[in-house]
Design an enzyme around this catalytic site. Sequence first.
Site, PDB file in Angstrom:
ATOM      1  N   GLU A  90       0.830  -1.225   0.000  1.00  0.00           N
ATOM      2  CA  GLU A  90       0.000   0.000   0.000  1.00  0.00           C
ATOM      3  C   GLU A  90       0.862   1.271   0.000  1.00  0.00           C
ATOM      4  OE1 GLU A  90      -3.370   2.233   2.646  1.00  0.00           O
ATOM      5  OE2 GLU A  90      -2.401   0.466   3.456  1.00  0.00           O
ATOM      6  N   ASP A  91       1.974   1.249   0.743  1.00  0.00           N
ATOM      7  CA  ASP A  91       2.748   2.482   0.950  1.00  0.00           C
ATOM      8  C   ASP A  91       3.922   2.670  -0.002  1.00  0.00           C
ATOM      9  OD1 ASP A  91       1.051   2.952   3.006  1.00  0.00           O
ATOM     10  OD2 ASP A  91       2.440   2.431   4.619  1.00  0.00           O
TER      11      ASP A  91
END
Length: 739
Positions: A90-91
């Site tokens: 996600e990051d």
Amino acid sequence: MVEIDIEKENKAIAKEYKELLRISYQTLSPDDKKLIRKAFDVAVDAHQDQRRKSGEAYIFHPIAVAKIVASEIGLGATGIAAALMHDVVEDTEITVADIERMFNPKVAQLVEGLTKISQVQKDLNVSMQAENFRKMLLTLNDDVRVILIKLADRLHNMQTMESMPEHKQVKIASETLYIYAPLAHRLGLYNIKSQLEDLGLKYTEPAVYNDIVSKIKETKEEQDAYIKDISDVLQKSLDEEGVDYAIKGRPKSIYSIRRKMKAQNVSFDEVYDKFALRIVYKSNPHDEKFIAWKIYSIVTDHYRPSPSRLRDWISSPKSTGYEALHITVMGPKGRWVEIQVRSERMDEIAEKGYAAHYKYKQGATEESGLDVWLNLLKEALENSETNAVDFVEDFKMNLYAKEIFVFTPKGEIKSLPKGATSLDFAFSIHSEIGIKTRGTRVNGKLVPLNTELKSGDQIEIITSPNQKPTANWLDFVTTSRAKNKIRNVLNENTKKIAEEGKELLTRKLKHLKITINEQVINELVNFFRLKTSLDLFYRVGIGTIENQQLKDYAAQKSNTLMNFFKSKITRKAQTADEDIHKQVISNNYDMLVFGVDQDKLDYKLSTCCNPIPGDEVFGFVTINEGIKVHKKDCPNAISLQSNYAYRIIMARWIDSSQQEFKAILHITGMDSMGLTNELTKVISNNMHVNIQSISLSGEAGIFNGQVTVIVQNNIILKKLIDNIKKIDGIEKVTRVNKT
């Protein structure tokens, strides 16, 4: 300076990593350690430039989550690796495909499941939190470990929430109490459940939480001494009998004390079984039950048990896999004490849930309670047409439900949630039996389908091939399995009738010289004040929409322009009326302000908790009734703040001198001559208080009363309550939410 800090930070990270390997519940092989090390390196590299709100390096969060997963939940190397990388996709630029290439498909699948959950939580287009929960639960179809790692993630977020703004804290804490704590409970993770509940309370009701914490600290020495007294007595007898055991005091969780205070309407000092201790004994599998009852016998030789509060989860384990013997006994000084008796194996299952379950299962052919539950869960998730909030409510009820044990006609035992009916039982046997149920017999006697079952009941189902569920059946059942199966059958029937209705409607409109298309369907849906086109076709199919009504629509359609102007004129008049009405409301109710800008808005006070000025409150934006104001400790607050966080607005009282409010007081005491007279005199002598209604009754020397008073704010009310408490013979005065 910065260099030294980074060096210090790197040392701290290395220390945390070593700790992670040391505290792992599973025995890690050299290959396992290699896998974890690789995942750790990937996570450190991916998050190297990130910091949390508190200022610390972001990598401390994934390591903390992995530590919870490794020690408290007890997962192996694959789960630990996925926990370390749960935010990587996600990051950062790393993809699920990259992880599969670097590790293996299983690790990649878990990380993908966790990424799906994170994206769901941040999707601003999804209007309801409930929809997010449903999507999150769908990941259980992939691997239950996804949810276990998510629980660890949520626990660490709850432990480190101090630096967040208050409204975010309340939303996350409400969500935690509403769904994550029940999930932890259902997966047998009682330790994590307690932590989530206590932290949830800390942010939803901080004053109550801090009050209980300080009272627990005040009484800690006394409690420890009390538990030691009992332990000393039991130790002597247990040693004589040659039992290999350990006794530990078990403090009641803050949340469970709060729940008792609320449910029984009592103060902290009046909560009975704040004392609890646990006896954990060593045993081989063969003697487990025998030793448990031997300990029961020793305990009850010294202390008198409460027969109604004996819980035997050893003979019939909970569907979560939980096994223990709970005995509530009358201890010294007339205090109730709960004693839990567990073998080391049972204790591990109670603490680690899923992981310990599988450690001890080792090739056992019998399906575990958890497997049964996961299969039921998958069934519940299959029905995607249910309204999301209803789904979460149903699901939650089945998560936390206490269990009853009932029997089939052949004597097989079945576990159902407390409150389940005879029709629920039919669906629990098989959905086809449920659908064809014509009648039910409980203990040989014919009973209605909505009869609530009790533990020990024996149920026989009478079926008929011609039987079909009706809409009423939804009121007869409580389990989500039964509700979903009934809804599916009803929906199939509805769709079939709707298809026939669409053909019929096409023919009828053709006669009226109207060609059916999307615009016409939308106009008809609005004309008949329906919600969807399916409703429209269904009503045509069953004949509730008549030809004359369709002719009215056709006439209106041919005169659309005139109707358009008419509706504009009518709407104008209504708006003017509404403006005058709003003016009056605003003038009369000017003591509440909303939001950060402290706007004065129209509102209604909710009847579920009857707030009065001075109460801690929040605003809830409803669909049809504008803003409704609820007390922060309203029974519905957690559900509203969790499911509809985007509709919650801050509210604060500013001036309460112009308005009076109703409050209901419940008064109990010892009946005596002149008590009623004294009570009315005290209330009347309080300035700014009027009695609206009073209802008093006395029975066998006990006085019970309910008084409705009109007050301006809660300061006056508190003063009144204090004065009533001073009357001789009055035992207790509490404010109740509603009659």
